[in-house]
Design a protein around this motif. Structure first.
Motif, PDB file in Angstrom:
ATOM      1  N   THR A  55      -7.003  -3.151  -1.778  1.00 29.03           N
ATOM      2  CA  THR A  55      -5.950  -2.105  -1.929  1.00 29.03           C
ATOM      3  C   THR A  55      -4.999  -2.324  -3.015  1.00 29.03           C
ATOM      4  OG1 THR A  55      -4.659  -2.875  -0.075  1.00 29.03           O
ATOM      5  CG2 THR A  55      -6.508  -1.197   0.383  1.00 29.03           C
TER       6      THR A  55
ATOM      7  N   THR B 101      -3.903  -0.830  -8.469  1.00 31.55           N
ATOM      8  CA  THR B 101      -5.093  -0.861  -7.539  1.00 31.55           C
ATOM      9  C   THR B 101      -6.346  -1.170  -8.679  1.00 31.55           C
ATOM     10  OG1 THR B 101      -5.310   1.559  -8.100  1.00 31.55           O
ATOM     11  CG2 THR B 101      -4.428   1.054  -5.922  1.00 31.55           C
TER      12      THR B 101
ATOM     13  N   ASN C  90       0.798  -1.238  -0.137  1.00 25.22           N
ATOM     14  CA  ASN C  90      -0.052   0.095  -0.173  1.00 25.22           C
ATOM     15  C   ASN C  90       0.821   1.161  -0.062  1.00 25.22           C
ATOM     16  OD1 ASN C  90      -2.137  -1.662   0.157  1.00 25.22           O
ATOM     17  ND2 ASN C  90      -2.602  -1.456   2.188  1.00 25.22           N
TER      18      ASN C  90
END
Length: 209
Positions: free
Chosen positions: A75, A60, A43
């Protein structure tokens, strides 16, 4: 359905892979195993440097380059493209797991061990009894794979490769190598269980006139 999938996961313990590590596939799950801690979530772009190799991207959502793992956290994730390889140094761990999306038969995962040996698993093997057909939503191709090194063995790295688009991975987690005293306790416990089973069999086969 969840009970069925959980029961199936137990059956996926890899007996054929006893040379250095075993694994279990938990369909539709993104839960960490007890004792695991998150190693990389992908992330934060600052983590990208832990991945080396070629022809991989961080994504994403879903596109022609990869499908977001349906059982993951929704995510950013790692996607290995056609003829690509992504390598990650894990240090020295006894186990690791990750969320995987739309497993395909052309996906390959390779573990590296502290003695320099390796062990590879294709998508067909990782998916067990389910078809590794790349379904982007089904829990049978989206879930968590958990790998554990055999006693006395240590996992130091993992590589993800794919001959076609794509191989999607997210939320890697690891378990520390047990201390020698812990191994001794575990082995001793197995010995006690084995002894109890032998005694039980002996009692069960006694015949009286």
């Amino acid at each position: 359905m969840k009970k069925l999938l959980a029961a199936t996961a137990v059956a996926f313990l890899s007996a054929a892979s006893a040379q250095a590590a075993t694994f279990v596939f938990v369909p539709g799950s993104d839960d960490l195993a007890p004792g695991e801690t998150t190693f990389a979530s992908f992330n934060n772009a600052a983590e990208d440097g832990i991945v080396t190799g070629s022809n991989f991207v961080f994504l994403t959502g879903t596109s022609s380059q990869g499908a977001m793992p349906a059982a993951g956290d929704g995510t950013r994730y790692l996607s290995v493209l056609a003829n690509g390889t992504a390598n990650i140094n894990l240090g020295a761990v006894s186990a690791f797991s990750a969320d995987f999306g739309s497993l395909d038969q052309y996906n390959t995962l390779t573990l590296t061990f502290q003695d320099g040996t390796t062990q590879s698993f294709t998508g067909d093997v990782l998916n067990g009894a389910f078809p590794a057909n790349g379904d982007q939503q089904s829990p049978t191709t989206n879930g968590r794979l958990q790998f554990r090194a055999d006693a006395g063995q240590t996992i130091t790295g993992v590589s993800f490769a794919s001959s076609q688009n794509s191989f999607e991975i997210d939320d890697l987690a690891v378990s520390a190598v047990p201390e020698p005293a812990t191994w001794a306790m575990m082995i001793g416990g197995f010995g006690l269980v084995g002894g109890a089973m032998r005694r039980r069999r002996s009692v069960g086969t006694t015949v009286t006139a």
